[in-house]
Scaffold this motif. Sequence first.
Motif, PDB file in Angstrom:
ATOM      1  N   LEU A  59      -3.503  55.429  97.961  1.00 26.47           N
ATOM      2  CA  LEU A  59      -3.658  54.069  97.438  1.00 26.47           C
ATOM      3  C   LEU A  59      -3.783  53.065  98.567  1.00 26.47           C
ATOM      4  O   LEU A  59      -3.453  53.346  99.724  1.00 26.47           O
ATOM      5  CB  LEU A  59      -2.483  53.713  96.525  1.00 26.47           C
ATOM      6  CG  LEU A  59      -1.061  53.798  97.117  1.00 26.47           C
ATOM      7  CD1 LEU A  59      -0.671  52.507  97.815  1.00 26.47           C
ATOM      8  CD2 LEU A  59      -0.063  54.117  96.022  1.00 26.47           C
ATOM      9  N   ILE A  60      -4.247  51.872  98.187  1.00 24.82           N
ATOM     10  CA  ILE A  60      -4.379  50.743  99.111  1.00 24.82           C
ATOM     11  C   ILE A  60      -3.487  49.628  98.586  1.00 24.82           C
ATOM     12  O   ILE A  60      -3.529  49.307  97.386  1.00 24.82           O
ATOM     13  CB  ILE A  60      -5.839  50.255  99.176  1.00 24.82           C
ATOM     14  CG1 ILE A  60      -6.762  51.372  99.659  1.00 24.82           C
ATOM     15  CG2 ILE A  60      -5.956  49.028 100.080  1.00 24.82           C
ATOM     16  CD1 ILE A  60      -8.240  51.053  99.514  1.00 24.82           C
ATOM     17  N   ARG A  61      -2.677  49.043  99.444  1.00 22.70           N
ATOM     18  CA  ARG A  61      -1.836  47.916  99.032  1.00 22.70           C
ATOM     19  C   ARG A  61      -2.719  46.775  98.520  1.00 22.70           C
ATOM     20  O   ARG A  61      -3.699  46.388  99.172  1.00 22.70           O
ATOM     21  CB  ARG A  61      -0.987  47.437 100.209  1.00 22.70           C
ATOM     22  CG  ARG A  61       0.029  46.355  99.823  1.00 22.70           C
ATOM     23  CD  ARG A  61       0.848  45.919 101.022  1.00 22.70           C
ATOM     24  NE  ARG A  61       1.857  44.956 100.620  1.00 22.70           N
ATOM     25  CZ  ARG A  61       3.083  45.258 100.214  1.00 22.70           C
ATOM     26  NH1 ARG A  61       3.447  46.526 100.150  1.00 22.70           N
ATOM     27  NH2 ARG A  61       3.946  44.329  99.846  1.00 22.70           N
ATOM     28  N   ASN A  62      -2.368  46.278  97.335  1.00 27.24           N
ATOM     29  CA  ASN A  62      -3.151  45.236  96.648  1.00 27.24           C
ATOM     30  C   ASN A  62      -4.572  45.698  96.346  1.00 27.24           C
ATOM     31  O   ASN A  62      -5.492  44.877  96.201  1.00 27.24           O
ATOM     32  CB  ASN A  62      -3.167  43.936  97.447  1.00 27.24           C
ATOM     33  CG  ASN A  62      -1.798  43.284  97.496  1.00 27.24           C
ATOM     34  OD1 ASN A  62      -1.076  43.287  96.505  1.00 27.24           O
ATOM     35  ND2 ASN A  62      -1.434  42.757  98.657  1.00 27.24           N
ATOM     36  N   GLY A  63      -4.760  47.013  96.258  1.00 29.25           N
ATOM     37  CA  GLY A  63      -6.062  47.583  95.919  1.00 29.25           C
ATOM     38  C   GLY A  63      -5.886  48.805  95.037  1.00 29.25           C
ATOM     39  O   GLY A  63      -4.793  49.080  94.535  1.00 29.25           O
ATOM     40  N   PRO A  64      -6.961  49.571  94.821  1.00 25.52           N
ATOM     41  CA  PRO A  64      -6.896  50.716  93.910  1.00 25.52           C
ATOM     42  C   PRO A  64      -6.245  51.940  94.541  1.00 25.52           C
ATOM     43  O   PRO A  64      -6.059  52.015  95.757  1.00 25.52           O
ATOM     44  CB  PRO A  64      -8.373  50.970  93.607  1.00 25.52           C
ATOM     45  CG  PRO A  64      -9.082  50.531  94.857  1.00 25.52           C
ATOM     46  CD  PRO A  64      -8.304  49.366  95.388  1.00 25.52           C
ATOM     47  N   GLY A  65      -5.939  52.919  93.682  1.00 23.75           N
ATOM     48  CA  GLY A  65      -5.396  54.172  94.183  1.00 23.75           C
ATOM     49  C   GLY A  65      -4.652  54.937  93.112  1.00 23.75           C
ATOM     50  O   GLY A  65      -4.519  54.488  91.969  1.00 23.75           O
ATOM     51  N   SER A  66      -4.176  56.129  93.495  1.00 23.17           N
ATOM     52  CA  SER A  66      -3.477  56.988  92.545  1.00 23.17           C
ATOM     53  C   SER A  66      -2.265  57.623  93.200  1.00 23.17           C
ATOM     54  O   SER A  66      -2.200  57.777  94.425  1.00 23.17           O
ATOM     55  CB  SER A  66      -4.409  58.081  92.020  1.00 23.17           C
ATOM     56  OG  SER A  66      -4.794  58.954  93.075  1.00 23.17           O
ATOM     57  N   VAL A  67      -1.299  57.984  92.353  1.00 24.22           N
ATOM     58  CA  VAL A  67      -0.093  58.679  92.806  1.00 24.22           C
ATOM     59  C   VAL A  67       0.198  59.808  91.819  1.00 24.22           C
ATOM     60  O   VAL A  67       0.208  59.579  90.604  1.00 24.22           O
ATOM     61  CB  VAL A  67       1.132  57.735  92.872  1.00 24.22           C
ATOM     62  CG1 VAL A  67       2.376  58.504  93.280  1.00 24.22           C
ATOM     63  CG2 VAL A  67       0.877  56.601  93.849  1.00 24.22           C
ATOM     64  N   LYS A  68       0.425  60.996  92.346  1.00 23.92           N
ATOM     65  CA  LYS A  68       0.863  62.119  91.515  1.00 23.92           C
ATOM     66  C   LYS A  68       2.367  62.257  91.678  1.00 23.92           C
ATOM     67  O   LYS A  68       2.868  62.304  92.810  1.00 23.92           O
ATOM     68  CB  LYS A  68       0.175  63.422  91.920  1.00 23.92           C
ATOM     69  CG  LYS A  68       0.568  64.607  91.023  1.00 23.92           C
ATOM     70  CD  LYS A  68      -0.195  65.879  91.387  1.00 23.92           C
ATOM     71  CE  LYS A  68       0.187  67.011  90.439  1.00 23.92           C
ATOM     72  NZ  LYS A  68      -0.551  68.266  90.760  1.00 23.92           N
ATOM     73  N   MET A  69       3.093  62.269  90.573  1.00 24.67           N
ATOM     74  CA  MET A  69       4.550  62.303  90.638  1.00 24.67           C
ATOM     75  C   MET A  69       5.140  63.200  89.559  1.00 24.67           C
ATOM     76  O   MET A  69       4.481  63.510  88.558  1.00 24.67           O
ATOM     77  CB  MET A  69       5.115  60.880  90.537  1.00 24.67           C
ATOM     78  CG  MET A  69       4.721  60.116  89.301  1.00 24.67           C
ATOM     79  SD  MET A  69       5.121  58.341  89.440  1.00 24.67           S
ATOM     80  CE  MET A  69       3.552  57.670  89.977  1.00 24.67           C
ATOM     81  N   ILE A  70       6.396  63.623  89.785  1.00 22.28           N
ATOM     82  CA  ILE A  70       7.111  64.455  88.824  1.00 22.28           C
ATOM     83  C   ILE A  70       8.475  63.818  88.559  1.00 22.28           C
ATOM     84  O   ILE A  70       9.313  63.746  89.466  1.00 22.28           O
ATOM     85  CB  ILE A  70       7.313  65.896  89.348  1.00 22.28           C
ATOM     86  CG1 ILE A  70       5.976  66.539  89.717  1.00 22.28           C
ATOM     87  CG2 ILE A  70       8.042  66.747  88.304  1.00 22.28           C
ATOM     88  CD1 ILE A  70       6.103  67.901  90.384  1.00 22.28           C
ATOM     89  N   PRO A  71       8.726  63.318  87.341  1.00 15.29           N
ATOM     90  CA  PRO A  71      10.058  62.762  87.026  1.00 15.29           C
ATOM     91  C   PRO A  71      11.096  63.864  86.945  1.00 15.29           C
ATOM     92  O   PRO A  71      10.890  64.869  86.271  1.00 15.29           O
ATOM     93  CB  PRO A  71       9.846  62.086  85.661  1.00 15.29           C
ATOM     94  CG  PRO A  71       8.630  62.727  85.082  1.00 15.29           C
ATOM     95  CD  PRO A  71       7.793  63.218  86.216  1.00 15.29           C
TER      96      PRO A  71
END
Length: 378
Positions: A8-20
């Motif tokens: 991701l880009i701060r104040n821009g687009p992006g994605s995060v893959k996470m596991i709760p």
Amino acid sequence: MKIVRRDLIRNGPGSVKMIPEESDDLWLAYNLIAEGDTVLAVTVRKVLRESATGGRDAERMKLRLEIKVEAVDYDKEGSVLRVRGKNILENDHVKIGAFHTLEIDLNRPFVLRKEVWDSVALDILHQASDPTVGADLAVLLMQEGLAQIFLVGKSVTVTRCRIEASIPRKHGPAIAGYDKALTKFFENVVKAFLQHVDFKVVRCAVIASPGFTKDQFHGHLLLEAERRQMRAIIENKSRIVLVQATSGYKHSLREVLDAPNVMNMIKDTKAAQEVRVLKDFFSMLSNNPDRACYGPKHVEVAHERMAVQTLLITDELFRNSDIATRKKYVKLVSSVRDSGGTAHIFSTMHVSGEQLAQLTGVAAILRFPLPDLEDIEM
């Protein structure tokens, strides 16, 4: 929260893959996912297939779907996050544009994509991935005939169990029945305490009640621990704290979190910081009201005059479906911090956040008095 990948880009687009990995993580994800984002996850859906006999049988199949978010619901008791919206990923079984609900529960990975990762979203992501911000304490609130166990985490206070019993009056010929009923009640509470309080996770366990109920139960717990060799209790008895409370009901959690001996053990945690800041705000509001204000209009005017020293704001305000409203509060938080102030985002799943929500959800402690704020309409 386990962060598998971030791009991701701060104040821009992006994605995060996470596991709760715990219920707190689902609450944080609930605060991260906003209308207009997309969520990619594996879901299970019934699919019709042709059978050997020529008919059609329903079969449960795992499908990979990506939803353009229109609504998000959080089920605290069931520890499930439900994301509703239209599917945007081509699939043999779910058409593009078809409405679907993705259920995200514990240990199920998902990918969140945003067009803008603003400062508040990045703060929540940092909090989610910080292993030092864990579950804070277990609280056993009780009175004769009622006991409730709460787990206070970094973002969520969860009710683990509730035990109720009928206790006869403690006088006259009924006293033998009183002693028997109280002992049985304490036994049921001991079982629940052992089941739900894990000293490998929590920093301390609080037993709170009006009168001497807490002391009676504490004595019973320690005697039973010695008699039955309950290692978890024996080895951690110094981490069991007694606190006076007005009742065994949830609203008394405020008194527990405000107790000095509890605050000393959890002073560096998010829940404790929220309690302390809110206490400072109410103290200022009572003793020097010209240096405290609440309500969006009053806080905005105070900030325009560079007067905000400490901003208090609930996470609920950032879940507003109106993008402009969310941007306004994100800008307020960032601007207060840029001007040398501090901003605390309160979880509405804690009692302190509930209190702040009753005051419109936004308040401030000021650097200097602004007596004319009262003349401005809320």
